[in-house]
Write a protein that holds these residues in place. Structure first.
Motif, PDB file in Angstrom:
ATOM      1  N   GLY A 196      38.301  44.726  38.037  1.00 45.50           N
ATOM      2  CA  GLY A 196      37.802  44.687  39.418  1.00 45.50           C
ATOM      3  C   GLY A 196      36.338  45.055  39.502  1.00 45.50           C
ATOM      4  O   GLY A 196      35.813  45.782  38.658  1.00 45.50           O
ATOM      5  N   ALA A 197      35.682  44.543  40.544  1.00 47.04           N
ATOM      6  CA  ALA A 197      34.286  44.879  40.829  1.00 47.04           C
ATOM      7  C   ALA A 197      34.245  45.567  42.186  1.00 47.04           C
ATOM      8  O   ALA A 197      34.849  45.075  43.174  1.00 47.04           O
ATOM      9  N   TYR A 198      33.531  46.710  42.294  1.00 44.85           N
ATOM     10  CA  TYR A 198      33.537  47.516  43.513  1.00 44.85           C
ATOM     11  C   TYR A 198      32.109  47.736  43.998  1.00 44.85           C
ATOM     12  O   TYR A 198      31.215  48.040  43.205  1.00 44.85           O
ATOM     13  N   HIS A 199      31.926  47.575  45.327  1.00 39.87           N
ATOM     14  CA  HIS A 199      30.610  47.724  45.960  1.00 39.87           C
ATOM     15  C   HIS A 199      30.741  48.675  47.147  1.00 39.87           C
ATOM     16  O   HIS A 199      31.748  48.662  47.868  1.00 39.87           O
ATOM     17  N   ILE A 255      35.626  47.954  36.947  1.00 40.05           N
ATOM     18  CA  ILE A 255      36.658  48.893  36.510  1.00 40.05           C
ATOM     19  C   ILE A 255      37.840  48.113  35.966  1.00 40.05           C
ATOM     20  O   ILE A 255      38.342  47.185  36.623  1.00 40.05           O
ATOM     21  N   THR A 256      38.290  48.464  34.767  1.00 41.83           N
ATOM     22  CA  THR A 256      39.508  47.891  34.195  1.00 41.83           C
ATOM     23  C   THR A 256      40.622  48.909  34.351  1.00 41.83           C
ATOM     24  O   THR A 256      40.455  50.085  33.990  1.00 41.83           O
ATOM     25  N   SER A 257      41.743  48.470  34.904  1.00 40.97           N
ATOM     26  CA  SER A 257      42.868  49.376  35.136  1.00 40.97           C
ATOM     27  C   SER A 257      44.145  48.736  34.618  1.00 40.97           C
ATOM     28  O   SER A 257      44.204  47.524  34.374  1.00 40.97           O
ATOM     29  N   SER A 258      45.165  49.583  34.453  1.00 40.83           N
ATOM     30  CA  SER A 258      46.455  49.075  33.957  1.00 40.83           C
ATOM     31  C   SER A 258      47.569  49.926  34.513  1.00 40.83           C
ATOM     32  O   SER A 258      47.348  51.063  34.962  1.00 40.83           O
ATOM     33  N   GLY A 259      48.780  49.374  34.470  1.00 41.19           N
ATOM     34  CA  GLY A 259      49.933  50.112  34.945  1.00 41.19           C
ATOM     35  C   GLY A 259      51.066  49.194  35.331  1.00 41.19           C
ATOM     36  O   GLY A 259      51.079  48.002  35.014  1.00 41.19           O
ATOM     37  N   VAL A 260      52.015  49.769  36.040  1.00 41.16           N
ATOM     38  CA  VAL A 260      53.228  49.064  36.452  1.00 41.16           C
ATOM     39  C   VAL A 260      53.265  49.001  37.972  1.00 41.16           C
ATOM     40  O   VAL A 260      53.002  49.992  38.650  1.00 41.16           O
ATOM     41  N   THR A 261      53.589  47.816  38.514  1.00 43.17           N
ATOM     42  CA  THR A 261      53.658  47.645  39.966  1.00 43.17           C
ATOM     43  C   THR A 261      54.996  47.052  40.359  1.00 43.17           C
ATOM     44  O   THR A 261      55.771  46.582  39.512  1.00 43.17           O
ATOM     45  N   ALA A 262      55.237  47.026  41.685  1.00 46.57           N
ATOM     46  CA  ALA A 262      56.486  46.465  42.199  1.00 46.57           C
ATOM     47  C   ALA A 262      56.495  44.942  42.131  1.00 46.57           C
ATOM     48  O   ALA A 262      57.533  44.322  42.345  1.00 46.57           O
ATOM     49  N   ALA A 263      55.349  44.330  41.840  1.00 46.20           N
ATOM     50  CA  ALA A 263      55.283  42.871  41.827  1.00 46.20           C
ATOM     51  C   ALA A 263      56.015  42.270  40.641  1.00 46.20           C
ATOM     52  O   ALA A 263      56.383  41.097  40.660  1.00 46.20           O
ATOM     53  N   VAL A 264      56.217  43.029  39.570  1.00 43.48           N
ATOM     54  CA  VAL A 264      56.888  42.539  38.370  1.00 43.48           C
ATOM     55  C   VAL A 264      58.058  43.461  38.080  1.00 43.48           C
ATOM     56  O   VAL A 264      57.906  44.678  38.018  1.00 43.48           O
ATOM     57  N   ALA A 265      59.233  42.870  37.882  1.00 43.85           N
ATOM     58  CA  ALA A 265      60.422  43.672  37.628  1.00 43.85           C
ATOM     59  C   ALA A 265      60.306  44.371  36.272  1.00 43.85           C
ATOM     60  O   ALA A 265      59.654  43.892  35.356  1.00 43.85           O
TER      61      ALA A 265
END
Length: 568
Positions: free
Chosen positions: A109-112, A90-100
């Protein structure tokens, strides 16, 4: 702490196995997380803490969307893994608190699916951040903007059948997403009274012009909406239309600006705008050019790229279909309107002692044409025939059918025939001619003194007599009504209606009185309230009638008022 949360979830586990798993993945640089069947975090490793910018404790017991509300994490795909057990990337995108700030980030990501003793207990995910260069990130954002433009084009362009509105919608769509300034210029319509262009010069009409706020003060020098623009030989617009291909230019020198400008006088205006890059795209349907879309970038904006041109051409192609529909409608409308005007020209009084006033009001102002008509035909011995008709439908077809009815009526308006005989001949000829539009019609033959009139109806509403004396106003509902014309049934009758001196005979089509949800008899009965205005003018009478009954009309309205003056 994470082991305790895992135990509290009610999922069976081996603590030693979990500790071994944690020891294995805690040191990896890849983000690793374990989710239960409701997609709530049970475990995150330190790398995933850093990627998300949130401590492990704040993950546990919460869903992905609760922990990362600004991220499109692909939860639907995760549920699919739980459902069928097939691993997915799965390819995802967005904004997180880790980057100002609001910097968009991208992950892969790979999910099992996880099972214990044949029981599905959750998912294990391994996530890596995709590090894009600044250039790559800009390209991704540009691609996202382009897709957004293409997605919204279908709903924002072509909302009306008006040429200028369609052009303005195209220009407004591409600013500022694709350009700092945009123009849409079209060929003048065939019926436009436009001076001919000099040899070798291409003349277009600027139908739309839009610019970002910082450039609007310079627009008067660039040219305004509605004006005609002449493009010299070799100009980008001429080259674009000749090849039916986009032309992209980086305008870094005055010579390049002169070649692109419609005239040398415009070069100074182009420089004042700070324009440095331009694209001209043909707006064409089936290789037939309708005009051009012009895009300009100025100041600090980057130059146009090949990808920009591809998007501009796609948008122009989509708009061209709507613009073609609008132009066809405008052409048909102009022809139909001219036809309607010629057929509904104010009838001349048939005799000096006859006073006539008429009005026509379309229900849809954008259509302006329909099947309503009126006529006044002189007969011998000071008599005259008045007619009011209504062909079913609207548009050019109804107007053409109306012209047939009116022409036939004039042919059959014999001095010796009573009104019902004229209707019978009309009905018979129309039914045999194959004219597929029925019509209602009311005929009234008035004697030279105006003291009596013979009335016959083919499916039409009764006339109204307005007597300025003691008799007042009445609806002549004693008139017998036969079937509409074109049915071939016949069966018309003439009714003699007595008129007092100076009485006004008022004829109308059903658009004046028909209202949704109201019985027609009630609507017609309101016409008993009509009265001559203080001025005694028939024109004033009709103006008052339309002012009172016109609002809310769902069909065209035609009205005619007449009276006979005393012979001298």
């Amino acid at each position: 702490m994470q082991a305790d949360a895992y135990a509290d979830s009610g999922v069976p586990f081996d603590p030693a196995t979990l500790e071994a798993f944690a020891a294995l993945v805690d040191g990896t640089t890849a983000g690793v997380g374990v989710l239960d069947t409701a997609l709530r975090y049970l475990y995150v490793n330190p790398a995933l803490e850093r990627l998300n910018g949130i401590p492990a404790a704040e993950h546990l017991g919460r869903t992905v969307s609760e922990v990362l509300p600004g991220v499109d994490a692909g939860e639907d795909m995760m549920r699919a893994v739980l459902a069928d057990g097939k691993p997915r990337e799965i390819t995802s995108s967005g904004v997180t608190a880790a980057v100002a700030g609001s910097v968009r980030r991208y992950w892969h990501g790979a999910y099992h699916r996880l099972e214990i003793g044949g029981r599905i207990v959750g998912l294990a995910g391994i996530v890596l951040e995709v590090k894009a260069s600044d250039k790559g990130r800009r390209e991704l954002e540009q691609a996202r903007r382009h897709l957004t433009l293409l997605d919204t084009a279908a709903t924002r362009i072509g909302t009306t059948l008006d040429v200028d509105t369609t052009c303005a919608e195209l220009a407004d769509l591409v600013v500022p997403g694709l350009a700092d300034l945009a123009t849409v210029e079209v060929f003048p319509p065939d019926i436009a009274a436009v001076r001919p262009a000099p040899p070798g010069v291409l003349r277009l009409r600027r139908a739309a012009l839009t610019a970002v706020a910082g450039l609007r003060e310079e627009l008067p020098g660039f040219g305004l909406t509605g004006e005609y623009v002449d493009y010299q030989e070799g100009a980008a617009v001429q080259r674009c239309l000749a090849a039916n291909q986009p032309v992209m230019e980086n305008l870094t020198t005055d010579e390049q600006l002169r070649r692109s400008a419609p005239s040398p006088e415009r070069v100074a205006a182009y420089r004042a705008l700070g324009m440095h890059s331009a694209v001209v795209v043909p707006v064409a349907v089936r290789s037939r050019p309708l005009g051009v879309l012009g895009l300009i970038r100025a100041g600090d904006s980057p130059v146009f790229t090949d990808e920009d041109v591809v998007v501009a051409r796609e948008l122009a192609g989509r708009a061209a279909v709507d613009l073609d529909h609008a132009r066809r409608f405008a052409h048909e409308h102009a022809i139909a309107l001219e036809l309607q005007r010629s057929l509904l020209s104010e009838p001349r009084p048939p005799h000096p002692h006859i006073e006539i006033a008429t009005r026509y009001l379309p229900a849809d102002r954008s259509v302006m044409v329909g099947g309503d008509w009126f006529d006044v035909i002189p007969l011998r011995d000071g008599r005259h025939l008045k007619a009011m008709g209504d062909v079913m439908g609207h548009g050019v077809e109804a107007a053409v059918a109306m012209s047939h009815y009116r022409s036939l009526l004039r042919m059959f308006a014999d001095d010796e025939l009573p009104p019902h005989r004229i209707l019978e001949q009309l009905d018979r000829v129309v039914e045999r001619s194959g004219l597929d539009r029925a019509a209602t019609c009311l005929l009234a033959v008035v004697d030279q003194y105006g003291g009596a009139c013979e009335v016959a109806s083919a499916g039409h509403l009764p006339p109204v007599l307005i007597d300025p004396g003691k008799a007042g106003t009445r609806v002549c509902d004693e008139v017998m009504v036969g079937p509409p014309l074109g049915t071939g049934f016949g069966g018309y009758r003439t009714t003699l209606v007595e008129c007092g001196p100076g009485s006004v005979l008022f004829l109308y089509t059903d658009g004046l009185v028909e209202r949704r949800g109201e019985d027609i008899d009630i609507s017609v009965a309101r016409l008993r309230e009509l009265a001559l205005p203080a001025s005694g003018s028939l024109d004033d009478l009709l103006d008052e009638v339309l002012e009172r009954f016109g609002p809310g009309a769902e069909d065209d309205i035609a009205v005619l008022a007449s009276r006979t003056r005393p012979l001298r």
